[in-house]
Design a protein around this motif. Structure first.
Motif, PDB file in Angstrom:
ATOM      1  N   LYS A  89     -15.923 -28.584 -25.081  1.00 35.89           N
ATOM      2  CA  LYS A  89     -16.007 -27.557 -24.191  1.00 35.89           C
ATOM      3  C   LYS A  89     -17.401 -27.209 -23.709  1.00 35.89           C
ATOM      4  CE  LYS A  89     -14.484 -22.791 -24.272  1.00 35.89           C
ATOM      5  NZ  LYS A  89     -13.641 -21.725 -24.984  1.00 35.89           N
ATOM      6  N   ALA A  90     -18.348 -27.285 -24.525  1.00 35.04           N
ATOM      7  CA  ALA A  90     -19.674 -27.331 -24.084  1.00 35.04           C
ATOM      8  C   ALA A  90     -20.328 -28.175 -23.166  1.00 35.04           C
ATOM      9  CB  ALA A  90     -20.599 -26.946 -25.304  1.00 35.04           C
ATOM     10  N   ILE A  91     -19.817 -29.218 -23.362  1.00 35.25           N
ATOM     11  CA  ILE A  91     -20.293 -30.460 -22.497  1.00 35.25           C
ATOM     12  C   ILE A  91     -19.692 -30.249 -21.114  1.00 35.25           C
ATOM     13  CG2 ILE A  91     -20.409 -32.814 -22.049  1.00 35.25           C
ATOM     14  CD1 ILE A  91     -20.514 -33.295 -25.040  1.00 35.25           C
ATOM     15  N   ARG A  92     -18.469 -29.752 -20.970  1.00 30.70           N
ATOM     16  CA  ARG A  92     -17.728 -29.393 -19.896  1.00 30.70           C
ATOM     17  C   ARG A  92     -18.303 -28.345 -18.918  1.00 30.70           C
ATOM     18  NH1 ARG A  92     -11.833 -30.061 -22.199  1.00 30.70           N
ATOM     19  NH2 ARG A  92     -11.586 -32.399 -21.988  1.00 30.70           N
ATOM     20  N   LYS A  93     -18.877 -27.237 -19.636  1.00 29.27           N
ATOM     21  CA  LYS A  93     -19.492 -26.271 -18.873  1.00 29.27           C
ATOM     22  C   LYS A  93     -20.701 -26.705 -18.367  1.00 29.27           C
ATOM     23  CE  LYS A  93     -17.624 -22.368 -21.743  1.00 29.27           C
ATOM     24  NZ  LYS A  93     -18.097 -21.436 -22.682  1.00 29.27           N
ATOM     25  N   ARG A  94     -21.362 -27.561 -19.237  1.00 27.59           N
ATOM     26  CA  ARG A  94     -22.902 -27.883 -18.569  1.00 27.59           C
ATOM     27  C   ARG A  94     -22.335 -28.912 -17.406  1.00 27.59           C
ATOM     28  NH1 ARG A  94     -24.398 -27.284 -24.112  1.00 27.59           N
ATOM     29  NH2 ARG A  94     -23.776 -29.493 -24.666  1.00 27.59           N
ATOM     30  N   VAL A  95     -21.787 -29.699 -17.357  1.00 28.63           N
ATOM     31  CA  VAL A  95     -21.090 -30.691 -16.046  1.00 28.63           C
ATOM     32  C   VAL A  95     -20.779 -29.510 -14.849  1.00 28.63           C
ATOM     33  CG1 VAL A  95     -19.334 -32.101 -15.353  1.00 28.63           C
ATOM     34  CG2 VAL A  95     -20.400 -32.575 -17.440  1.00 28.63           C
ATOM     35  N   MET A  96     -19.920 -28.323 -15.398  1.00 29.76           N
ATOM     36  CA  MET A  96     -19.721 -27.590 -14.325  1.00 29.76           C
ATOM     37  C   MET A  96     -20.894 -26.793 -13.516  1.00 29.76           C
ATOM     38  SD  MET A  96     -15.933 -25.919 -15.274  1.00 29.76           S
ATOM     39  CE  MET A  96     -16.600 -25.078 -16.788  1.00 29.76           C
ATOM     40  N   LEU A  97     -21.607 -26.547 -14.553  1.00 25.16           N
ATOM     41  CA  LEU A  97     -23.002 -26.009 -14.068  1.00 25.16           C
ATOM     42  C   LEU A  97     -23.825 -26.890 -13.020  1.00 25.16           C
ATOM     43  CD1 LEU A  97     -24.493 -24.345 -17.449  1.00 25.16           C
ATOM     44  CD2 LEU A  97     -23.762 -23.009 -15.227  1.00 25.16           C
ATOM     45  N   ILE A  98     -23.730 -27.859 -13.402  1.00 22.46           N
ATOM     46  CA  ILE A  98     -24.584 -29.098 -12.531  1.00 22.46           C
ATOM     47  C   ILE A  98     -23.986 -29.213 -11.428  1.00 22.46           C
ATOM     48  CG2 ILE A  98     -25.084 -31.498 -12.170  1.00 22.46           C
ATOM     49  CD1 ILE A  98     -27.092 -29.854 -13.710  1.00 22.46           C
ATOM     50  N   GLY A  99     -22.672 -29.126 -11.329  1.00 26.04           N
ATOM     51  CA  GLY A  99     -21.563 -29.425 -10.234  1.00 26.04           C
ATOM     52  C   GLY A  99     -21.810 -28.137  -9.011  1.00 26.04           C
ATOM     53  N   HIS A 100     -21.739 -27.293  -9.744  1.00 24.73           N
ATOM     54  CA  HIS A 100     -22.091 -25.641  -8.904  1.00 24.73           C
ATOM     55  C   HIS A 100     -23.597 -25.857  -8.247  1.00 24.73           C
ATOM     56  CE1 HIS A 100     -21.863 -21.483  -7.684  1.00 24.73           C
ATOM     57  NE2 HIS A 100     -22.973 -21.424  -8.279  1.00 24.73           N
ATOM     58  N   GLU A 101     -24.553 -26.216  -9.291  1.00 28.78           N
ATOM     59  CA  GLU A 101     -25.968 -25.952  -8.813  1.00 28.78           C
ATOM     60  C   GLU A 101     -26.111 -27.087  -7.699  1.00 28.78           C
ATOM     61  OE1 GLU A 101     -29.402 -28.217 -10.630  1.00 28.78           O
ATOM     62  OE2 GLU A 101     -29.433 -26.177 -11.495  1.00 28.78           O
ATOM     63  N   ARG A 102     -25.474 -28.343  -7.813  1.00 32.82           N
ATOM     64  CA  ARG A 102     -25.609 -29.294  -6.749  1.00 32.82           C
ATOM     65  C   ARG A 102     -24.631 -29.427  -5.662  1.00 32.82           C
ATOM     66  NH1 ARG A 102     -28.691 -33.779 -10.501  1.00 32.82           N
ATOM     67  NH2 ARG A 102     -30.160 -32.201 -11.506  1.00 32.82           N
ATOM     68  N   GLY A 103     -23.894 -28.428  -5.799  1.00 34.81           N
ATOM     69  CA  GLY A 103     -22.717 -28.442  -4.587  1.00 34.81           C
ATOM     70  C   GLY A 103     -21.710 -29.755  -4.665  1.00 34.81           C
ATOM     71  N   LEU A 104     -21.423 -30.317  -5.814  1.00 35.19           N
ATOM     72  CA  LEU A 104     -20.675 -31.280  -5.996  1.00 35.19           C
ATOM     73  C   LEU A 104     -19.163 -30.716  -5.774  1.00 35.19           C
ATOM     74  CD1 LEU A 104     -22.171 -33.105  -8.965  1.00 35.19           C
ATOM     75  CD2 LEU A 104     -22.751 -33.391  -6.609  1.00 35.19           C
ATOM     76  N   ASP A 105     -18.270 -31.616  -5.203  1.00 35.63           N
ATOM     77  CA  ASP A 105     -17.021 -31.020  -4.758  1.00 35.63           C
ATOM     78  C   ASP A 105     -16.106 -31.260  -6.142  1.00 35.63           C
ATOM     79  OD1 ASP A 105     -16.547 -33.767  -4.744  1.00 35.63           O
ATOM     80  OD2 ASP A 105     -15.732 -33.594  -2.749  1.00 35.63           O
ATOM     81  N   ALA A 106     -14.943 -30.499  -6.431  1.00 34.94           N
ATOM     82  CA  ALA A 106     -14.204 -30.847  -7.509  1.00 34.94           C
ATOM     83  C   ALA A 106     -13.757 -31.941  -7.782  1.00 34.94           C
ATOM     84  CB  ALA A 106     -12.962 -29.605  -7.487  1.00 34.94           C
ATOM     85  N   SER A 107     -13.142 -32.717  -6.834  1.00 32.28           N
ATOM     86  CA  SER A 107     -12.777 -34.210  -6.890  1.00 32.28           C
ATOM     87  C   SER A 107     -13.765 -35.142  -7.456  1.00 32.28           C
ATOM     88  CB  SER A 107     -12.390 -34.753  -5.510  1.00 32.28           C
ATOM     89  OG  SER A 107     -13.295 -34.713  -4.794  1.00 32.28           O
ATOM     90  N   SER A 108     -14.932 -34.802  -7.381  1.00 28.13           N
ATOM     91  CA  SER A 108     -16.026 -35.920  -7.824  1.00 28.13           C
ATOM     92  C   SER A 108     -16.252 -35.392  -9.550  1.00 28.13           C
ATOM     93  CB  SER A 108     -17.207 -35.862  -7.116  1.00 28.13           C
ATOM     94  OG  SER A 108     -17.880 -34.580  -7.184  1.00 28.13           O
ATOM     95  N   LEU A 109     -15.897 -34.234  -9.743  1.00 25.87           N
ATOM     96  CA  LEU A 109     -16.203 -33.718 -11.136  1.00 25.87           C
ATOM     97  C   LEU A 109     -14.714 -33.994 -11.990  1.00 25.87           C
ATOM     98  CD1 LEU A 109     -18.071 -30.377 -10.589  1.00 25.87           C
ATOM     99  CD2 LEU A 109     -19.006 -32.495 -11.238  1.00 25.87           C
ATOM    100  N   ALA A 110     -13.678 -34.232 -11.325  1.00 30.93           N
ATOM    101  CA  ALA A 110     -12.496 -34.083 -12.119  1.00 30.93           C
ATOM    102  C   ALA A 110     -12.633 -35.142 -13.251  1.00 30.93           C
ATOM    103  CB  ALA A 110     -11.393 -34.467 -11.098  1.00 30.93           C
ATOM    104  N   ASP A 111     -12.594 -36.443 -12.961  1.00 33.32           N
ATOM    105  CA  ASP A 111     -12.712 -37.533 -13.803  1.00 33.32           C
ATOM    106  C   ASP A 111     -13.800 -37.174 -15.157  1.00 33.32           C
ATOM    107  OD1 ASP A 111     -11.727 -39.982 -14.532  1.00 33.32           O
ATOM    108  OD2 ASP A 111     -13.506 -41.037 -13.852  1.00 33.32           O
ATOM    109  N   VAL A 112     -15.092 -36.600 -14.676  1.00 33.45           N
ATOM    110  CA  VAL A 112     -15.825 -36.282 -15.680  1.00 33.45           C
ATOM    111  C   VAL A 112     -15.583 -35.138 -16.756  1.00 33.45           C
ATOM    112  CG1 VAL A 112     -18.425 -35.617 -16.162  1.00 33.45           C
ATOM    113  CG2 VAL A 112     -17.742 -37.068 -14.450  1.00 33.45           C
TER     114      VAL A 112
END
Length: 87
Positions: free
Chosen positions: A21-44
């Motif tokens: 859960k904590a790792i996923r939160k950090r992945v979402m933080l990076i995604g938000h900070e860097r403007g990554l779309d949800a489809s690129s984060l879904a697999d991770v």
């Protein structure tokens, strides 16, 4: 009663910091900070760090986005400082 060592006292906090859960939160933080779309984060976001396949996905994500693995997997702030800013 004997006094706890530092690692014994921090044990529950370290376990929580490295949870899926904590790792996923950090992945979402990076995604938000860097403007990554949800489809690129879904697999991770589906990856589980305790499986070989999940760990490979997380490591590939970390390499692709110049992330420090200490920060991604444990929340170590020293690792956060060492990360290179996005070009």
């Amino acid at each position: 009663m004997p006094r706890q060592t530092r690692s014994q006292a921090l044990g529950p906090f370290l376990a929580a910091a490295s949870s899926t859960k904590a790792i996923r939160k950090r992945v979402m933080l990076i995604g938000h900070e860097r403007g990554l779309d949800a489809s690129s984060l879904a697999d991770v976001l589906k990856a589980k760090a305790h499986t070989e396949r999940g760990l490979e996905k997380l490591l590939r994500f970390a390499g692709d986005h110049n992330l420090n693995c200490d920060w991604l997997f444990t929340g170590d702030l020293r690792g956060l400082r060492q990360m290179r800013p996005r070009a």
